[in-house]
Motif scaffolding. Structure first.
Motif, PDB file in Angstrom:
ATOM      1  N   VAL A 267     -16.064  57.012  17.330  1.00 37.74           N
ATOM      2  CA  VAL A 267     -16.765  56.295  18.394  1.00 37.74           C
ATOM      3  C   VAL A 267     -16.472  56.992  19.714  1.00 37.74           C
ATOM      4  O   VAL A 267     -15.337  57.001  20.194  1.00 37.74           O
ATOM      5  CB  VAL A 267     -16.329  54.821  18.463  1.00 37.74           C
ATOM      6  N   SER A 268     -17.495  57.603  20.289  1.00 37.31           N
ATOM      7  CA  SER A 268     -17.330  58.352  21.535  1.00 37.31           C
ATOM      8  C   SER A 268     -18.603  58.256  22.356  1.00 37.31           C
ATOM      9  O   SER A 268     -19.700  58.237  21.799  1.00 37.31           O
ATOM     10  CB  SER A 268     -17.011  59.819  21.239  1.00 37.31           C
ATOM     11  N   PRO A 269     -18.482  58.227  23.685  1.00 38.25           N
ATOM     12  CA  PRO A 269     -19.683  58.229  24.531  1.00 38.25           C
ATOM     13  C   PRO A 269     -20.320  59.608  24.629  1.00 38.25           C
ATOM     14  O   PRO A 269     -21.465  59.741  25.037  1.00 38.25           O
ATOM     15  CB  PRO A 269     -19.153  57.768  25.892  1.00 38.25           C
ATOM     16  N   PHE A 270     -19.573  60.660  24.238  1.00 41.05           N
ATOM     17  CA  PHE A 270     -20.034  62.034  24.421  1.00 41.05           C
ATOM     18  C   PHE A 270     -20.676  62.594  23.157  1.00 41.05           C
ATOM     19  O   PHE A 270     -20.195  62.351  22.043  1.00 41.05           O
ATOM     20  CB  PHE A 270     -18.873  62.936  24.842  1.00 41.05           C
ATOM     21  N   LEU A 271     -21.748  63.364  23.354  1.00 40.01           N
ATOM     22  CA  LEU A 271     -22.390  64.010  22.212  1.00 40.01           C
ATOM     23  C   LEU A 271     -21.416  64.950  21.511  1.00 40.01           C
ATOM     24  O   LEU A 271     -21.272  64.916  20.287  1.00 40.01           O
ATOM     25  CB  LEU A 271     -23.637  64.796  22.675  1.00 40.01           C
ATOM     26  N   VAL A 272     -20.772  65.803  22.286  1.00 37.42           N
ATOM     27  CA  VAL A 272     -19.771  66.720  21.733  1.00 37.42           C
ATOM     28  C   VAL A 272     -18.397  66.097  21.928  1.00 37.42           C
ATOM     29  O   VAL A 272     -17.968  65.874  23.065  1.00 37.42           O
ATOM     30  CB  VAL A 272     -19.843  68.102  22.417  1.00 37.42           C
TER      31      VAL A 272
END
Length: 370
Positions: free
Chosen positions: A258-263
């Motif tokens: 779970v991350s807000p960033f694409l990479v």
């Protein structure tokens, strides 16, 4: 370096103090740069002053100020002022500040214990000569700005860095080949593969690739603000139409983390200090991406016979992208965020409403990404 034996006239005198037999006066030689100071004919006063100066130099005290009877500011102290007061209003990109921090550490080590007005052209030139042409020119430009601010405050009479000569930079890095980049991608972890694919599709810089968020995809577009050129170019505000090619890359970015960033990536271990400075614990730092790309390139061993300075890095993926767009007969100018004369100004008086430049990232990268 062992000091030369003292001659008969100077025996019994403190280090750096000398008797001028011809005039019958004493003079002190400042050990840092060899400058001479006349101390008169009174032996007792000259000896006492020389001892105090030698002690001050040994302790790394305010060197020039001790000799001249004035208070001089240490370069390291002014450098802290420059970092805390001069740089913040410029709103520089994190990558630029990170590069500056590396140079600042170099400056602090090289000019430790030196007052601002004690640093000479020769001192700076000697430091720059030890660096590569590109790094030397970066340090020189930064020092020129630092000393300009110092001179404006009356801390030094002129700008010693400005009197040095910039070095000629020969572009050594070669461009990626399709076969080479494909081999590197195959040896890369999933998150780095995603970064490479995004760079190929959007032709954006490392900083902007790592800043892309899932929430930036809305209304059929992926919105990007180029951090490097946002204050200088109208083309820095780009909205990429989410084409089938781009959507496939974005979809691959979604995983069980779970991350807000694409990479993004799950770090091997969380460090409290890093967690406090990062926007999110899954965010990847630019230097880490560069290091990981280099490791994948070395593992792939795809550029045999090339010198180290010729090896292309992650930055050259952008050049590959623009080359492929041009080869496919497409306009890469808007994709890259290069300004054109016809574009509406985004930074007019009172910050007028932003006008987004629209780009269609429809490059077929299957030859590299599979």
């Amino acid at each position: 370096m062992v000091p030369r034996p003292r001659n008969k006239s100077n025996k019994g005198l403190p280090q750096n103090l000398y008797l001028d037999d011809r005039r019958g006066t004493y003079r002190y030689r400042r050990p840092t740069d060899g400058k001479w100071f006349q101390f008169g004919t009174d032996r007792m006063k000259a000896v006492d002053a020389a001892k105090q100066l030698n002690l001050a130099f040994m302790q790394g005290s305010d060197l020039v100020g001790t000799v001249l009877g004035e208070s001089a500011e240490l370069f390291t102290a002014f450098l802290t002022h420059y970092e805390e007061k001069v740089l913040p209003p410029r709103e520089l990109a994190p990558g630029t500040l990170g590069l500056y921090a590396v140079h600042f550490r170099r400056f602090r080590k090289h000019f430790h214990g030196k007052a601002v007005d004690q640093i000479t052209i020769r001192m700076i030139a000697e430091m720059l000569d030890e660096l590569t042409p590109r790094t030397a020119n970066q340090c020189r430009a930064l020092l020129i700005d630092i000393f300009n601010h110092a001179a404006a405050k009356g801390l030094c009479p002129d700008n010693p860095a400005a009197n040095t000569i910039s070095r000629i930079e020969k572009k050594a890095r070669k461009r990626h080949t399709i076969e080479g980049l494909k081999a590197i991608r195959e040896k890369s972890p999933a998150w780095l593969q995603n970064a490479i694919d995004l760079a190929l599709i959007t032709a954006q810089r490392r900083t902007d690739i790592l800043a892309m968020k899932f929430e930036d995809q809305r209304d059929g577009y992926l919105y990007v603000i180029q951090q490097k050129t946002a204050k200088a170019s109208d083309a820095a505000w780009i909205r990429f139409k989410v084409t089938d090619e781009l959507q496939r890359v974005i979809s691959r970015c979604r995983d069980n983390i779970v991350s807000p960033f694409l990479v993004h990536r799950r770090p091997d271990r969380k460090k409290q200090k890093q967690a406090e400075t990062k926007e999110h614990w899954t965010k990847i730092e630019e230097r880490y991406l560069t290091r990981a790309f280099k490791e994948a390139r070395e593992t792939a061993d795809c550029y045999k016979g090339w010198k180290e300075e010729e090896m292309p890095g992650f930055h050259e993926v952008r050049a590959m992208s623009l080359h492929l767009y041009k080869k496919a007969g497409k306009d890469g100018q808007k994709i890259a965020g290069h300004a054109s004369e016809e574009m509406t100004k985004n930074y007019q008086k009172d910050h007028a409403e932003v006008v987004w430049s629209e780009a269609i990232p429809d490059l077929d990268i299957s030859e590299i990404a599979g």
